[in-house]
Motif scaffolding. Structure first.
Motif, PDB file in Angstrom:
ATOM      1  N   PHE A 166       0.856  -1.183   0.000  1.00 50.32           N
ATOM      2  CA  PHE A 166       0.000   0.000   0.000  1.00 50.32           C
ATOM      3  C   PHE A 166       0.894   1.235   0.000  1.00 50.32           C
ATOM      4  O   PHE A 166       1.815   1.350   0.810  1.00 50.32           O
ATOM      5  CB  PHE A 166      -0.894   0.003   1.236  1.00 50.32           C
ATOM      6  N   ALA A 167       0.625   2.152  -0.930  1.00 47.67           N
ATOM      7  CA  ALA A 167       1.475   3.338  -1.089  1.00 47.67           C
ATOM      8  C   ALA A 167       0.695   4.595  -0.691  1.00 47.67           C
ATOM      9  O   ALA A 167      -0.072   5.128  -1.496  1.00 47.67           O
ATOM     10  CB  ALA A 167       1.955   3.459  -2.535  1.00 47.67           C
ATOM     11  N   PRO A 168       0.850   5.067   0.546  1.00 42.46           N
ATOM     12  CA  PRO A 168       0.135   6.281   0.974  1.00 42.46           C
ATOM     13  C   PRO A 168       0.644   7.509   0.247  1.00 42.46           C
ATOM     14  O   PRO A 168       1.816   7.596  -0.120  1.00 42.46           O
ATOM     15  CB  PRO A 168       0.446   6.359   2.470  1.00 42.46           C
ATOM     16  N   ARG A 169      -0.259   8.479   0.023  1.00 45.40           N
ATOM     17  CA  ARG A 169       0.104   9.685  -0.718  1.00 45.40           C
ATOM     18  C   ARG A 169      -0.195  10.960   0.059  1.00 45.40           C
ATOM     19  O   ARG A 169       0.382  11.998  -0.214  1.00 45.40           O
ATOM     20  CB  ARG A 169      -0.672   9.719  -2.050  1.00 45.40           C
ATOM     21  N   PHE A 174      -0.841   8.269   5.253  1.00 40.74           N
ATOM     22  CA  PHE A 174       0.344   7.871   6.019  1.00 40.74           C
ATOM     23  C   PHE A 174      -0.044   7.481   7.442  1.00 40.74           C
ATOM     24  O   PHE A 174       0.483   6.526   8.012  1.00 40.74           O
ATOM     25  CB  PHE A 174       1.387   9.001   6.036  1.00 40.74           C
ATOM     26  N   GLN A 175      -0.981   8.210   8.020  1.00 40.71           N
ATOM     27  CA  GLN A 175      -1.458   7.868   9.362  1.00 40.71           C
ATOM     28  C   GLN A 175      -2.202   6.532   9.355  1.00 40.71           C
ATOM     29  O   GLN A 175      -2.098   5.737  10.290  1.00 40.71           O
ATOM     30  CB  GLN A 175      -2.352   8.981   9.885  1.00 40.71           C
ATOM     31  N   SER A 217      -5.657  14.761  12.497  1.00 39.74           N
ATOM     32  CA  SER A 217      -5.970  13.776  11.457  1.00 39.74           C
ATOM     33  C   SER A 217      -5.819  14.363  10.065  1.00 39.74           C
ATOM     34  O   SER A 217      -6.648  14.156   9.195  1.00 39.74           O
ATOM     35  CB  SER A 217      -7.381  13.224  11.663  1.00 39.74           C
ATOM     36  N   GLY A 218      -4.787  15.149   9.877  1.00 41.26           N
ATOM     37  CA  GLY A 218      -4.493  15.621   8.535  1.00 41.26           C
ATOM     38  C   GLY A 218      -5.453  16.688   8.075  1.00 41.26           C
ATOM     39  O   GLY A 218      -5.850  17.576   8.825  1.00 41.26           O
ATOM     40  N   GLU A 219      -5.866  16.570   6.820  1.00 41.83           N
ATOM     41  CA  GLU A 219      -6.621  17.625   6.169  1.00 41.83           C
ATOM     42  C   GLU A 219      -8.086  17.628   6.578  1.00 41.83           C
ATOM     43  O   GLU A 219      -8.782  18.608   6.354  1.00 41.83           O
ATOM     44  CB  GLU A 219      -6.513  17.448   4.647  1.00 41.83           C
ATOM     45  N   VAL A 273     -12.596   5.002  -1.787  1.00 47.04           N
ATOM     46  CA  VAL A 273     -12.707   5.226  -3.230  1.00 47.04           C
ATOM     47  C   VAL A 273     -11.438   5.881  -3.767  1.00 47.04           C
ATOM     48  O   VAL A 273     -10.965   5.544  -4.869  1.00 47.04           O
ATOM     49  CB  VAL A 273     -13.954   6.070  -3.550  1.00 47.04           C
ATOM     50  N   GLU A 274     -10.860   6.803  -3.014  1.00 45.85           N
ATOM     51  CA  GLU A 274      -9.611   7.448  -3.438  1.00 45.85           C
ATOM     52  C   GLU A 274      -8.484   6.421  -3.552  1.00 45.85           C
ATOM     53  O   GLU A 274      -7.726   6.420  -4.533  1.00 45.85           O
ATOM     54  CB  GLU A 274      -9.236   8.549  -2.454  1.00 45.85           C
ATOM     55  N   ALA A 275      -8.369   5.537  -2.558  1.00 54.26           N
ATOM     56  CA  ALA A 275      -7.330   4.506  -2.598  1.00 54.26           C
ATOM     57  C   ALA A 275      -7.589   3.508  -3.724  1.00 54.26           C
ATOM     58  O   ALA A 275      -6.643   3.029  -4.375  1.00 54.26           O
ATOM     59  CB  ALA A 275      -7.262   3.785  -1.244  1.00 54.26           C
ATOM     60  N   TYR A 276      -8.852   3.198  -3.978  1.00 55.66           N
ATOM     61  CA  TYR A 276      -9.236   2.276  -5.056  1.00 55.66           C
ATOM     62  C   TYR A 276      -8.831   2.869  -6.409  1.00 55.66           C
ATOM     63  O   TYR A 276      -8.216   2.202  -7.255  1.00 55.66           O
ATOM     64  CB  TYR A 276     -10.742   2.052  -4.996  1.00 55.66           C
ATOM     65  N   GLY A 277      -9.164   4.126  -6.626  1.00 57.61           N
ATOM     66  CA  GLY A 277      -8.807   4.781  -7.877  1.00 57.61           C
ATOM     67  C   GLY A 277      -7.303   4.860  -8.064  1.00 57.61           C
ATOM     68  O   GLY A 277      -6.787   4.644  -9.175  1.00 57.61           O
ATOM     69  N   ALA A 278      -6.570   5.164  -6.989  1.00 55.47           N
ATOM     70  CA  ALA A 278      -5.111   5.254  -7.062  1.00 55.47           C
ATOM     71  C   ALA A 278      -4.490   3.916  -7.433  1.00 55.47           C
ATOM     72  O   ALA A 278      -3.566   3.841  -8.256  1.00 55.47           O
ATOM     73  CB  ALA A 278      -4.544   5.748  -5.734  1.00 55.47           C
ATOM     74  N   GLU A 279      -5.004   2.821  -6.851  1.00 52.75           N
ATOM     75  CA  GLU A 279      -4.458   1.498  -7.165  1.00 52.75           C
ATOM     76  C   GLU A 279      -4.809   1.084  -8.590  1.00 52.75           C
ATOM     77  O   GLU A 279      -4.005   0.449  -9.277  1.00 52.75           O
ATOM     78  CB  GLU A 279      -4.980   0.462  -6.168  1.00 52.75           C
TER      79      GLU A 279
END
Length: 351
Positions: A166-169, A174-175, A217-219, A273-279
Motif C-alpha cells: 500500500f502506497a500512501p500519498r 500515512f497515518q 488527522s491531517g486535512e 474510493v480514493e485509494a481504489y482509484g489510485a491502485e
C-alpha cells in the motif's frame, strides 16, 4: 451442440451452470443451481447431485473457477477441506476434459462475454483493440489480472498484485498506514488491506479511533461514531476469528455512505474510493491497458454512485507527468456479478 459445465467455487457457496455452446460464440444456459460449499466433503458429490437434478447427459467439458491459487492442475480451497485435482475429477465425474482456473482468471475470460448493458463506462479513453486489457476488483480481497491479445483470442493471466505494498500519498493515508502497522504488529501493509471489504472496515476503525483520541488527522476533521454503526462494527469485532460472521460492517458502512445518513461512513468511503482509484491507476501504469481497464468485484456495483463521483477517476489519473496516458485508457465498471461464471463457461468452451 457441446454441453459444458461451469462452476464458481467459493469457501461459502458454489454456483454450477450447465450451458450449451454452438458453433457461433453463443452460450445458452440449460440449468443452474447454488449450493452451500460446506455441506459437501468434496466437489464430486455436489456435481453428481447437480447433474442428476439437471436430468441431462454428461457434459463433454468443464471448468471450475477456484477462490485460491491453482498449481499444476490442483487446488486446495482455503476455507474447505476440498483438494481438487483435474485428473481425479475427470475420472470420478466421467467428464473427458476438466480445467481448474483461478477465480480472477475467470473474471478475465468473463470480460470477453459481457454485453454492453452489463458494463458501465467511467472514462471512454482511446480504445486500442490490440492493447492489453486490465482487470481488478475489490471484494473479500483485491484481485488483479490482465489479458493479452494472441491472434483472434486473448490469453488470460492472473496476478497477485493485490498483495503489493500500500502506497500512501497524503498525510491521512500515512497515518492509516502507521495505524495498520501498529494494530496488527506487522512489517508491511498490502494494498489489499485497504482496498477490499476488510479495507473498508479498517479505514472506518482508523477514522473512528482517531476521532476518539482527538489526535490530529491531517486535512479532514473526522466525524464522531454513531451508535447504530458502532453496534454493527463492535459485533463484527467480537466475532474475530470466526469463519462466518453474523454481520457485514463493510456493506453497512457503504450503504450509510450512499444514503448520506452517517458522516463517519461517508468519510470512510471517500478514503476507500480514493485509494481504489489510485491502485487502479498503478495497475494501468504497469500495463498501459488501452484495450480497457475493467473494475470487477462485489463492491463497485454496490457503491456505484460513489465510484461515479470524481474521486475515483481523479485519483486514477493523478500520476504526475503520466496523467495524459491514463486519461486515454478506457475505464469500465462490470455490473454483472456472475462475470466469473461466464468466464468459466468461456474457458470450458476453449478446452
Amino acid at each position: 451442440m457441446t454441453l459444458l459445465l461451469a462452476g464458481d467455487i467459493g469457501g461459502t457457496k458454489t454456483i454450477l451452470r450447465l450451458v450449451e455452446a454452438s458453433d457461433q460464440p453463443l452460450l445458452r444456459t440449460v440449468y443452474e443451481a447454488t449450493y452451500r460449499s460446506g455441506d459437501f466433503l468434496d466437489l464430486v458429490p455436489m456435481v453428481q447431485q447437480f447433474l442428476l437434478k439437471a436430468d441431462t447427459s454428461t457434459p463433454q467439458k468443464a471448468c471450475f473457477a477456484i477462490a485460491g491459487p491453482v498449481v499444476k492442475n490442483t487446488a486446495k480451497l482455503t476455507n474447505l477441506v476440498w483438494f481438487l485435482d483435474t485428473e481425479r475429477l475427470q475420472q470420478e465425474l466421467g467428464i473427458p476434459q476438466i480445467s481448474l482456473i483461478n477465480d480472477f482468471a475467470a473474471v478475465g475470460y468473463g470480460v470477453l462475454g459481457l454485453d454492453k448493458q452489463e458494463v458501465l463506462t467511467l472514462q471512454p479513453g482511446k480504445l486500442n483493440p490490440e492493447a492489453p486489457i486490465a482487470i481488478l476488483g475489490a471484494g473479500t480481497g483485491l484481485g488483479q489480472g490482465f489479458l493479452i491479445k494472441q491472434g483472434d483470442n486473448y490469453q488470460v493471466f492472473p496476478s497477485e498484485g493485490g498483495h503489493a505494498d500500500f502506497a500512501p500519498r497524503t498525510e491521512l493515508e500515512f497515518q492509516l498506514l502507521k495505524y495498520l502497522l501498529d494494530k496488527h504488529d506487522i512489517q508491511r501493509v498490502s494494498v489489499e488491506r485497504v482496498v477490499s471489504g476488510m479495507g473498508i472496515v479498517a479505514i472506518y476503525q482508523f477514522l473512528r479511533d482517531r476521532a476518539l483520541h482527538g489526535a490530529a488527522s491531517g486535512e479532514r476533521k473526522i466525524a464522531a461514531e454513531s451508535p447504530e454503526i458502532a453496534q454493527v462494527v463492535r459485533s463484527w469485532e467480537q466475532e474475530a476469528g470466526r469463519q462466518e460472521k453474523s454481520v457485514d460492517p463493510g456493506a453497512v458502512i457503504g450503504k450509510a455512505a450512499l444514503q448520506k445518513s452517517d458522516r463517519l461512513c461517508e468519510q470512510t468511503m471517500q478514503l476507500f474510493v480514493e485509494a481504489y482509484g489510485a491502485e487502479a491507476g498503478n495497475l494501468a501504469l504497469k500495463l498501459l491497458p488501452y484495450g480497457g481497464l475493467y473494475v470487477a468485484g462485489g463492491i463497485a456495483p454496490k457503491i456505484l454512485p460513489l465510484i461515479q463521483e470524481d474521486r475515483f477517476l481523479l485519483n486514477f489519473t493523478q500520476k504526475g507527468r503520466m496523467r495524459q496516458l491514463l486519461e486515454d485508457i478506457p475505464v469500465h465498471i462490470i455490473l454483472n456479478q456472475e462475470v466469473g461464471l461466464i468466464g468459466a463457461a468461456i474457458a470450458a468452451a476453449r478446452l
